[in-house]
Scaffold this motif. Structure first.
Motif, PDB file in Angstrom:
ATOM      1  N   PHE A  53       5.572  12.648  15.326  1.00 50.30           N
ATOM      2  CA  PHE A  53       5.488  11.707  14.212  1.00 50.30           C
ATOM      3  C   PHE A  53       4.228  11.847  13.360  1.00 50.30           C
ATOM      4  CE2 PHE A  53       8.082   9.368  17.450  1.00 50.30           C
ATOM      5  CZ  PHE A  53       9.281   9.416  16.759  1.00 50.30           C
ATOM      6  N   GLY A  54       3.158  12.378  13.923  1.00 52.89           N
ATOM      7  CA  GLY A  54       1.935  12.543  13.149  1.00 52.89           C
ATOM      8  C   GLY A  54       1.051  11.314  13.108  1.00 52.89           C
ATOM      9  N   PHE A  55       1.316  10.346  13.956  1.00 50.96           N
ATOM     10  CA  PHE A  55       0.468   9.155  14.095  1.00 50.96           C
ATOM     11  C   PHE A  55       0.645   8.631  15.519  1.00 50.96           C
ATOM     12  CE2 PHE A  55       4.393   8.115  11.741  1.00 50.96           C
ATOM     13  CZ  PHE A  55       5.033   7.257  12.619  1.00 50.96           C
ATOM     14  N   PRO A  56      -0.278   7.805  15.991  1.00 51.06           N
ATOM     15  CA  PRO A  56      -0.220   7.367  17.389  1.00 51.06           C
ATOM     16  C   PRO A  56       0.850   6.305  17.630  1.00 51.06           C
ATOM     17  CG  PRO A  56      -2.075   6.345  16.300  1.00 51.06           C
ATOM     18  CD  PRO A  56      -1.509   7.340  15.318  1.00 51.06           C
ATOM     19  N   PHE A  57       1.325   6.266  18.844  1.00 53.18           N
ATOM     20  CA  PHE A  57       2.254   5.226  19.281  1.00 53.18           C
ATOM     21  C   PHE A  57       1.523   3.888  19.293  1.00 53.18           C
ATOM     22  CE2 PHE A  57       3.833   2.661  22.898  1.00 53.18           C
ATOM     23  CZ  PHE A  57       5.157   2.503  22.519  1.00 53.18           C
ATOM     24  N   ILE A  58       2.119   2.884  18.655  1.00 52.21           N
ATOM     25  CA  ILE A  58       1.486   1.564  18.579  1.00 52.21           C
ATOM     26  C   ILE A  58       2.441   0.521  19.136  1.00 52.21           C
ATOM     27  CG2 ILE A  58       0.490  -0.188  17.057  1.00 52.21           C
ATOM     28  CD1 ILE A  58      -0.252   2.089  15.145  1.00 52.21           C
ATOM     29  N   LEU A  59       1.913  -0.297  20.012  1.00 54.49           N
ATOM     30  CA  LEU A  59       2.696  -1.354  20.641  1.00 54.49           C
ATOM     31  C   LEU A  59       1.781  -2.548  20.885  1.00 54.49           C
ATOM     32  CD1 LEU A  59       5.385  -2.237  22.060  1.00 54.49           C
ATOM     33  CD2 LEU A  59       4.418  -1.283  24.174  1.00 54.49           C
ATOM     34  N   ALA A  60       2.254  -3.730  20.546  1.00 55.13           N
ATOM     35  CA  ALA A  60       1.491  -4.951  20.824  1.00 55.13           C
ATOM     36  C   ALA A  60       1.609  -5.235  22.318  1.00 55.13           C
ATOM     37  CB  ALA A  60       2.029  -6.116  20.002  1.00 55.13           C
ATOM     38  N   ARG A  76      11.430   9.500  12.241  1.00 56.52           N
ATOM     39  CA  ARG A  76      10.077   9.239  11.762  1.00 56.52           C
ATOM     40  C   ARG A  76      10.036   8.001  10.865  1.00 56.52           C
ATOM     41  NH1 ARG A  76       6.272  10.127   7.796  1.00 56.52           N
ATOM     42  NH2 ARG A  76       4.193  10.766   8.535  1.00 56.52           N
ATOM     43  N   VAL A  77      11.040   7.849  10.011  1.00 59.29           N
ATOM     44  CA  VAL A  77      11.074   6.689   9.117  1.00 59.29           C
ATOM     45  C   VAL A  77      11.161   5.394   9.915  1.00 59.29           C
ATOM     46  CG1 VAL A  77      12.442   5.482   7.371  1.00 59.29           C
ATOM     47  CG2 VAL A  77      12.042   7.940   7.165  1.00 59.29           C
ATOM     48  N   ASP A  78      12.066   5.368  10.889  1.00 64.22           N
ATOM     49  CA  ASP A  78      12.216   4.161  11.703  1.00 64.22           C
ATOM     50  C   ASP A  78      10.950   3.874  12.499  1.00 64.22           C
ATOM     51  OD1 ASP A  78      14.758   3.717  10.791  1.00 64.22           O
ATOM     52  OD2 ASP A  78      15.761   4.603  12.519  1.00 64.22           O
ATOM     53  N   GLU A  79      10.330   4.927  12.999  1.00 64.12           N
ATOM     54  CA  GLU A  79       9.140   4.716  13.823  1.00 64.12           C
ATOM     55  C   GLU A  79       7.934   4.306  12.981  1.00 64.12           C
ATOM     56  OE1 GLU A  79       7.577   4.151  17.545  1.00 64.12           O
ATOM     57  OE2 GLU A  79       9.627   4.361  16.809  1.00 64.12           O
ATOM     58  N   LEU A  80       7.856   4.789  11.762  1.00 67.33           N
ATOM     59  CA  LEU A  80       6.798   4.341  10.858  1.00 67.33           C
ATOM     60  C   LEU A  80       6.920   2.837  10.624  1.00 67.33           C
ATOM     61  CD1 LEU A  80       4.466   4.877   8.860  1.00 67.33           C
ATOM     62  CD2 LEU A  80       6.202   5.373   7.119  1.00 67.33           C
ATOM     63  N   ALA A 124       0.845  -1.201   0.000  1.00 74.25           N
ATOM     64  CA  ALA A 124       0.000   0.000   0.000  1.00 74.25           C
ATOM     65  C   ALA A 124       0.879   1.249   0.000  1.00 74.25           C
ATOM     66  CB  ALA A 124      -0.909  -0.003   1.221  1.00 74.25           C
ATOM     67  N   GLY A 125       0.307   2.357  -0.406  1.00 76.46           N
ATOM     68  CA  GLY A 125       1.035   3.615  -0.358  1.00 76.46           C
ATOM     69  C   GLY A 125       1.136   4.135   1.063  1.00 76.46           C
ATOM     70  N   GLU A 126       1.983   5.142   1.260  1.00 80.68           N
ATOM     71  CA  GLU A 126       2.184   5.659   2.613  1.00 80.68           C
ATOM     72  C   GLU A 126       0.909   6.264   3.181  1.00 80.68           C
ATOM     73  OE1 GLU A 126       4.764   9.104   4.840  1.00 80.68           O
ATOM     74  OE2 GLU A 126       5.850   7.741   3.494  1.00 80.68           O
ATOM     75  N   ASN A 127       0.084   6.880   2.347  1.00 80.40           N
ATOM     76  CA  ASN A 127      -1.159   7.467   2.861  1.00 80.40           C
ATOM     77  C   ASN A 127      -2.067   6.397   3.458  1.00 80.40           C
ATOM     78  OD1 ASN A 127      -0.449  10.086   2.218  1.00 80.40           O
ATOM     79  ND2 ASN A 127      -1.477  10.060   0.220  1.00 80.40           N
ATOM     80  N   GLU A 128      -2.164   5.246   2.782  1.00 76.75           N
ATOM     81  CA  GLU A 128      -2.987   4.167   3.324  1.00 76.75           C
ATOM     82  C   GLU A 128      -2.356   3.586   4.586  1.00 76.75           C
ATOM     83  OE1 GLU A 128      -5.596   1.993  -0.029  1.00 76.75           O
ATOM     84  OE2 GLU A 128      -3.425   1.688  -0.257  1.00 76.75           O
ATOM     85  N   GLN A 129      -1.047   3.491   4.598  1.00 80.07           N
ATOM     86  CA  GLN A 129      -0.372   2.986   5.793  1.00 80.07           C
ATOM     87  C   GLN A 129      -0.598   3.929   6.977  1.00 80.07           C
ATOM     88  OE1 GLN A 129       3.681   2.549   4.464  1.00 80.07           O
ATOM     89  NE2 GLN A 129       3.323   0.520   3.582  1.00 80.07           N
ATOM     90  N   LEU A 130      -0.529   5.226   6.715  1.00 78.42           N
ATOM     91  CA  LEU A 130      -0.783   6.198   7.778  1.00 78.42           C
ATOM     92  C   LEU A 130      -2.231   6.124   8.249  1.00 78.42           C
ATOM     93  CD1 LEU A 130       1.218   9.284   6.454  1.00 78.42           C
ATOM     94  CD2 LEU A 130       1.752   7.897   8.467  1.00 78.42           C
TER      95      LEU A 130
END
Length: 380
Positions: free
Chosen positions: A116-123, A149-153, A56-62
């Motif tokens: 980062f512009g998106f929420p922190f996600i952790l399993a 940001r790249v690594d965190e994405l 998917a593109g980055e927009n869909e991933q975001l």
């Protein structure tokens, strides 16, 4: 209970509905994966879903990332989480945060979103599925704020896939027979160290000897005849039904580098122990003898001489090494004797190649290939 066969045979709408909660508020993932059916295994289904996200593109991933709730955030407090997220956050006690913990998580969520512009996600169910502690979650949150940001994405997408994997396992009632036990054993060994600050287990130190004894005990509990040989290898033997059968050897090293990882080497010892325990509980014997060897030394930390354990097994141990000294002037010969080993017996450790089927080793990946390709295992 939903089965893989069900998912392979229902129409696309029913397939998407069955996987509704796997990826948070993102039915487009299962919609695209539906055309790839039938799946030969649950692993193939997981990989197909992951591939959809990767392609998917980055927009869909975001959009996928932003569909996830903040940890202990407003949606959680208001009771607006999905059933899956509610259960996962509760498993880690995030619904029981103190006022101070809520305030800290609120501040971390705000800092993270701003950066980062998106929420922190952790399993948050963690690797064993029993749930991470709030302390561990907060420590991970704080550490990851330092990422780019790249690594965190990439890390958030990896965590999303891990969450989806756990949810899919629950949906299909997938039972992992060995994973939790192996991780628990690795955690136990990780507390036995030469250093109070990190995991360091150098050849013939007290921590090394304690580790060997623990491995031997687990091998015996699993149903193996186990002993520690003259060079410090821990050798467990699960005999075949036929005494004259050949032997397959598996295993890896249990010493570590300074500040080493809990799974480096040790995974290749612990997983076979768990397998033998499973076989023994079922009363099953293999058509060959199985030896699980925890090799005493590979890293060369103390005496600057590597592969001592495996060289003894292959008959290539160089006795000149016995006079090597560590940084405190203690020779290898002296260290072995102090641990109760007789260096004169090392020569007898060598195996007869004619009696062996071969050697196989399970090892943790130490590069990015499997991770980047979303593959669970590689064979080399």
């Amino acid at each position: 209970m939903t089965t893989l066969s069900d998912l392979n045979t229902v129409d696309t709408g029913a397939f998407v509905e069955a996987l509704r909660g796997i990826y948070e508020h993102s039915p487009w993932i299962s919609e695209r994966a539906a055309s790839l059916r039938p799946f030969a295994s649950v692993a193939a289904l997981k990989q197909a879903l992951q591939a959809v996200v990767t392609q998917a593109g980055e927009n869909e991933q975001l959009s996928l990332l932003r569909a996830h709730p903040e940890l202990a955030g407003k949606a959680a407090i208001a009771g607006e989480l999905t059933a899956e997220s509610t259960g996962e956050q509760a498993a880690s006690g995030l619904n029981l945060c103190s006022a101070e913990e809520y305030a800290l998580l609120h501040a971390l969520n705000a800092q993270y979103n701003e950066k980062f512009g998106f929420p922190f996600i952790l399993a948050v169910k963690g690797p064993t599925g029993r749930g991470l502690t709030r302390t561990a979650i907060i420590a991970t949150f704080t550490r990851r704020l330092g990422n780019t940001r790249v690594d965190e994405l990439h890390e958030c997408l990896r965590q999303v896939h891990r969450i989806a994997e756990i949810r899919l396992n629950d949906l299909l009632d997938v039972q992992h027979l060995f994973g939790s036990q192996v991780m628990d054993w690795a955690e136990t060994l990780g507390t036995i160290s030469d250093s109070p600050e990190n995991l360091t287990c150098a050849y013939m130190t007290p921590a090394h000897q304690r580790t060997a004894s623990q491995l031997r005990d687990w091998m015996r509990e699993a149903g193996m005849d186990a002993q520690i040989d003259a060079v410090g290898n821990v050798v467990g033997r699960y005999a075949a039904g036929q005494p004259d059968a050949k032997t397959l050897i598996t295993g890896s090293h249990y010493d570590t580098v300074r500040n080493g990882g809990k799974y480096d080497g040790r995974l290749g010892i612990l997983l076979p122990i768990a397998l033998v325990r499973h076989l023994n509980e079922r009363g099953e014997r293999l058509p060959f003898h199985l030896e699980v060897i925890g090799f005493a030394e590979e890293e060369g930390v103390r005496f600057r001489s590597t592969f001592l354990g495996s060289s003894a097994i292959t008959g290539r141990f160089d006795p000149v090494l016995l006079d090597q000294q560590d940084s405190e002037g203690v020779s290898m010969r002296t260290a072995l004797a102090a641990a109760g080993h007789d260096p004169a017996d090392i020569k007898a450790i060598a195996r007869d190649p004619a009696s062996l089927l071969g050697f196989v080793e399970v090892h943790i990946e130490q590069g990015p290939v499997l991770l980047e390709r979303g593959l669970p295992v590689g064979v080399v």
